[in-house]
Design an enzyme around this catalytic site. Structure first.
Site, PDB file in Angstrom:
ATOM      1  N   ASP A 125       0.869  -1.174   0.000  1.00 57.12           N
ATOM      2  CA  ASP A 125       0.000   0.000   0.000  1.00 57.12           C
ATOM      3  C   ASP A 125       0.910   1.229   0.000  1.00 57.12           C
ATOM      4  OD1 ASP A 125      -1.665   2.115   0.971  1.00 57.12           O
ATOM      5  OD2 ASP A 125      -3.046   0.698   1.845  1.00 57.12           O
ATOM      6  N   ARG A 187     -10.465 -13.273   5.248  1.00 55.06           N
ATOM      7  CA  ARG A 187      -9.200 -13.803   4.711  1.00 55.06           C
ATOM      8  C   ARG A 187      -9.430 -15.035   3.837  1.00 55.06           C
ATOM      9  NH1 ARG A 187      -4.827 -11.350   7.429  1.00 55.06           N
ATOM     10  NH2 ARG A 187      -5.217 -10.782   9.576  1.00 55.06           N
TER      11      ARG A 187
HETATM   12  P1  IMP Z   1       1.803  -0.508   3.766  1.00 56.09           P
HETATM   13  O1  IMP Z   1       2.862  -0.432   4.818  1.00 56.09           O
HETATM   14  O2  IMP Z   1       0.980   0.755   3.704  1.00 56.09           O
HETATM   15  O3  IMP Z   1       2.314  -0.896   2.407  1.00 56.09           O
HETATM   16  O4  IMP Z   1       0.752  -1.589   4.244  1.00 56.09           O
HETATM   17  C1  IMP Z   1       1.075  -2.908   4.298  1.00 56.09           C
HETATM   18  C2  IMP Z   1       0.151  -3.738   5.139  1.00 56.09           C
HETATM   19  O5  IMP Z   1      -1.099  -3.081   5.451  1.00 56.09           O
HETATM   20  C3  IMP Z   1      -0.215  -4.980   4.364  1.00 56.09           C
HETATM   21  O6  IMP Z   1       0.748  -6.010   4.538  1.00 56.09           O
HETATM   22  C4  IMP Z   1      -1.572  -5.319   4.920  1.00 56.09           C
HETATM   23  O7  IMP Z   1      -1.429  -6.070   6.094  1.00 56.09           O
HETATM   24  C5  IMP Z   1      -2.174  -3.970   5.255  1.00 56.09           C
HETATM   25  N1  IMP Z   1      -2.995  -3.473   4.137  1.00 56.09           N
HETATM   26  C6  IMP Z   1      -2.707  -2.450   3.302  1.00 56.09           C
HETATM   27  N2  IMP Z   1      -3.680  -2.262   2.395  1.00 56.09           N
HETATM   28  C7  IMP Z   1      -4.617  -3.217   2.661  1.00 56.09           C
HETATM   29  C8  IMP Z   1      -5.879  -3.547   2.063  1.00 56.09           C
HETATM   30  O8  IMP Z   1      -6.354  -2.957   1.070  1.00 56.09           O
HETATM   31  N3  IMP Z   1      -6.548  -4.595   2.634  1.00 56.09           N
HETATM   32  C9  IMP Z   1      -6.086  -5.291   3.705  1.00 56.09           C
HETATM   33  N4  IMP Z   1      -4.918  -5.002   4.292  1.00 56.09           N
HETATM   34  C10 IMP Z   1      -4.182  -3.982   3.781  1.00 56.09           C
END
Ligand code: IMP
Length: 205
Positions: A125, A187
């Site tokens: 994300d 999930r």
């Molecule tokens: P980041 O650090 O913003 O890239 O987020 C990473 C983590 O946030 C992922 O490994 C997921 O556990 C959670 N995450 C981010 N976006 C989503 C989503 O759209 N659905 C579910 N979990 C998400």
């Protein structure tokens, strides 16, 4: 009996998908990626990884909890001897947004110095979790460190990341299924979907 177990195995590898969980279905807004599309892409990723790591000593590192479904499917499409390990991380922040502060809840069980490591992530994300993990793992001096992510939200990463294997680029929406949760639910959906807005509202009231 001859070939019985093999026939069974083949039909499983033929991606017979389970039926829907009706209690979950009513919360789904839109299916973004079907189970069939996911499994076809995961098979392609597995084939690429097989070619790239032939003759190497590959260690797959799954990031819990979200990557457990991908790990199971992907690893069975990697036609090489493999070892597995897992890390669990949590990022502090609101339910559907990451804060960039990552806490390791479960560390690897083995030393990765000199190993060819492939980190398997469910979704990227902001990229902050992955960025943290890569810096942490690099400091342990693996021979190589690459990333396989099933989903990357297009254009919103807050850090530059080099992700070698990407399943799908998706719009920057919150999604569930195939390992991804909202409040620990969804999930086990075999596809990737968005939720009806009411589901988030319910969770915060
Ligand atoms: P980041 O650090 O913003 O890239 O987020 C990473 C983590 O946030 C992922 O490994 C997921 O556990 C959670 N995450 C981010 N976006 C989503 C989503 O759209 N659905 C579910 N979990 C998400």
């Amino acid at each position: 009996m001859e070939g019985g177990a093999l026939t069974q195995h083949r039909s499983e590898a033929g991606h017979t998908l389970p039926g829907p969980v009706s209690e979950h279905e009513r919360d789904i807004d839109r299916v973004l990626i079907t189970g069939e599309e996911i499994l076809a892409t995961v098979a392609d990723l597995g084939a690429r990884i097989t070619e790239d790591y032939r003759g190497k000593d590959l260690l797959l590192v799954g990031v819990l909890k979200g990557a457990f479904v991908l790990m199971a499917d992907l690893s069975r499409h990697i036609r090489l001897p493999l070892e597995f390990d897992f890390m669990a991380v949590s990022s502090y922040g609101a339910a559907t947004q990451t804060s960039g502060v990552v806490r390791i809840l479960k560390d690897l069980e083995q030393d990765i110095e000199g190993r060819d490591v492939l980190l398997v992530e469910d979704i990227v994300d902001s990229g902050l979790t992955l960025n943290y993990l890569l810096r942490n793992l690099r400091s342990r001096r693996p021979a190589s460190l690459e990333v396989c992510a099933l989903l990357v939200k297009a254009g919103i990463q807050r850090v530059a990341l080099d992700i070698r294997y990407v399943g799908f680029e998706i719009p920057p929406e919150f999604v569930v299924g195939y390992g991804l949760d909202f409040a620990e639910r969804f999930r086990n959906l075999p596809y990737i979907a968005t939720l009806k807005p009411g589901v988030y509202a319910e969770a915060t009231t």
